[in-house]
Design an enzyme around this catalytic site. Structure first.
Site, mmCIF file in Angstrom:
data_model
loop_
_atom_site.group_PDB
_atom_site.id
_atom_site.type_symbol
_atom_site.label_atom_id
_atom_site.label_comp_id
_atom_site.label_asym_id
_atom_site.label_seq_id
_atom_site.Cartn_x
_atom_site.Cartn_y
_atom_site.Cartn_z
ATOM 1 N N GLU A 1 -1.234 -1.711 -5.655
ATOM 2 C CA GLU A 1 -2.430 -1.040 -6.152
ATOM 3 C C GLU A 1 -2.076 -0.130 -7.313
ATOM 4 O O GLU A 1 -1.059 0.565 -7.296
ATOM 5 C CB GLU A 1 -3.076 -0.231 -5.027
ATOM 6 C CG GLU A 1 -4.430 0.353 -5.374
ATOM 7 C CD GLU A 1 -5.072 1.050 -4.200
ATOM 8 O OE1 GLU A 1 -6.246 1.456 -4.320
ATOM 9 O OE2 GLU A 1 -4.408 1.191 -3.153
ATOM 10 N N ASP B 1 0.861 -1.178 0.000
ATOM 11 C CA ASP B 1 0.000 0.000 0.000
ATOM 12 C C ASP B 1 0.895 1.225 0.000
ATOM 13 O O ASP B 1 1.656 1.459 0.950
ATOM 14 C CB ASP B 1 -0.914 0.017 1.223
ATOM 15 C CG ASP B 1 -1.778 1.257 1.270
ATOM 16 O OD1 ASP B 1 -2.681 1.387 0.427
ATOM 17 O OD2 ASP B 1 -1.526 2.118 2.143
ATOM 18 N N ASP C 1 -3.170 1.788 6.873
ATOM 19 C CA ASP C 1 -2.278 1.385 5.787
ATOM 20 C C ASP C 1 -1.978 -0.112 5.828
ATOM 21 O O ASP C 1 -1.903 -0.768 4.780
ATOM 22 C CB ASP C 1 -0.971 2.184 5.844
ATOM 23 C CG ASP C 1 -1.199 3.662 5.618
ATOM 24 O OD1 ASP C 1 -2.151 3.998 4.893
ATOM 25 O OD2 ASP C 1 -0.429 4.487 6.161
#
Length: 431
Positions: A275, A191, A356
């Site tokens: 991501e 992340d 996170d």
């Protein structure tokens, strides 16, 4: 696979003048050919072929009084400039037709001698590596090079670049074998963020160095000094170089940090999931400076090509996936949360999550699902004994020229003998 290796070059005064002349001649050929094609398009005429432009703007132009100085540089430099223009047009047309993925590519533009970056590209006929550690460039001479590491095989092309602060670099494209790491049982989801550069699903946090923010005070001072100089004066040119050098330091430090972090992640994990962030959109918000300072796109691109190079699995999770809204324990979607909320408790199972870390775990689970479903854009989910032929994003804007069947040169400084293999991926960087 193809990799790109960059080295710092130190030309003397005469060689700097020769390179400046080569930069200028390549720029003139580019602009002349681009002008002919634009005028033909405006007049409704067919697209001007490269053979016709080569005859008019290179061969015949050398015989005229206005362009006689084109003969003072290597003909390879001029021909490669025309080929680069063809590549730019092809990318533009492919982008219009949808053949080229990613963001839209605009049409080629004219080049200026005031551009911050000047470059020429040469094939293997116009340069050679010498036993004494220098690189011979046609009609330039033997360039002194700082060899930070060895080239694995003989290079197929060379790009000589001058950056905004006056530094010269040699960029070699080489065909080399993938360096497969031993297989591991671990995988990780990543992340990316601003408060911390990256949070891994195993709980590891990579702090954000914020190189631009740390250099901001000095950059502001240098900017004020630059603004006080008279335009066109030598003092203003000196002040501009100082600003460019400071920005170059920031860029170099950020790139070095990205390389070290991405290599460590690839080395420690068999599969990496990240991501797919909308960096271009975030770069237009109030977080723009912090987003650009983090350099997420460059970091993800490094993870992608290093996964190919070292036999790892890499996959991107769609940006619409609600990684920050889903509980990584029970899977309950608890709804959107503002950025100020860094810790929250699941309304279903009561698990307390650090924002996170929870997002990284969700990226990991979604990445595993994508790979299991066979929809991952993984360059080498099983490596297939080196049969995978997926293109990897280039780390530089220039393209390399291939010479099929070229064997490894012997007794050349900077080369390390390795088996020559054909192209399996498009481009990476040799780090």
């Amino acid at each position: 696979m193809q990799l790109r290796y960059n080295y710092r070059a130190y030309p003397d005064a005469a060689q700097c003048r020769a390179l400046a002349k080569a930069f200028g001649c390549a720029r003139v050929v580019w602009n002349d050919c681009l002008r002919d094609r634009k005028q033909a398009h405006a007049a409704g005429l067919p697209f001007v072929k490269s053979a016709e432009l080569s005859r008019l703007r290179i061969t015949q132009a050398k015989r005229t009084e206005e362009r006689a100085w084109l003969a003072e540089v290597s003909a390879v430099v001029l021909q490669q400039s025309l080929r680069d223009l063809d590549t730019a047009y092809k990318n533009f047309f492919d982008s219009l037709s949808g053949k080229r993925q990613g963001r839209r590519v605009g049409p080629p533009r004219y080049k200026s001698k005031k551009d911050t970056r000047q470059s020429i590209r040469l094939n293997a006929n116009a340069f050679s590596l010498q036993d004494d550690g220098t690189v011979y460039v046609a009609k330039v001479g033997h360039l002194k090079v700082k060899w930070s590491r060895r080239l694995p095989t003989a290079p197929t092309s060379l790009t000589v670049t001058k950056d905004s602060c006056g530094r010269y670099y040699l960029s070699f494209v080489v065909d080399t074998e993938p360096d497969i790491f031993p297989e591991l049982e671990t995988d990780t989801g990543i992340d990316l963020g601003l408060s911390a550069f990256a949070f891994l699903s195993n709980g590891r946090k990579i702090n954000s160095p914020r190189f631009l923010r740390r250099a901001e005070k000095k950059l502001k001072r240098l900017g004020r000094e630059l603004s006080r100089k008279v335009k066109g004066s030598k003092n203003r040119a000196k002040a501009r170089i100082k600003v460019a050098r400071q920005h170059a330091r920031v860029t170099d430090r950020r790139r070095d940090f990205h390389h070290k972090a991405s290599t460590q992640i690839i080395r420690d994990n068999q599969a990496v999931y990240v991501e797919d962030l909308a960096v271009a959109g975030l770069g237009r918000t109030w977080l723009a400076k912090s987003v650009h300072d983090a350099g997420w796109s460059a970091f993800v691109a490094m993870l992608e090509y290093k996964a190919v190079k070292h036999g790892r699995t890499f996959a991107k999770v769609d940006r619409a996936f609600p990684s920050s809204q889903v509980c990584s324990v029970c899977g309950f979607r608890d709804g959107p949360k503002p950025l100020r909320i860094r810790e929250w408790a699941c309304g279903e199972c009561g698990a307390v999550h650090e924002r996170d870390h929870n997002a990284a775990r969700n990226v990991l689970f979604e990445g595993r699902r994508i790979v299991a479903a066979g929809r991952a854009e993984t360059q080498n989910a099983s490596w297939s004994a080196g049969k995978t032929k997926t293109k990897v994003p280039a780390q530089r804007v220039e393209a390399g020229s291939l010479r099929e069947g070229r064997t490894t040169q012997s007794r050349i400084f900077g080369l390390q003998a390795r088996k020559h293999v054909k192209n399996e991926t498009r481009f990476g960087t040799g780090r």
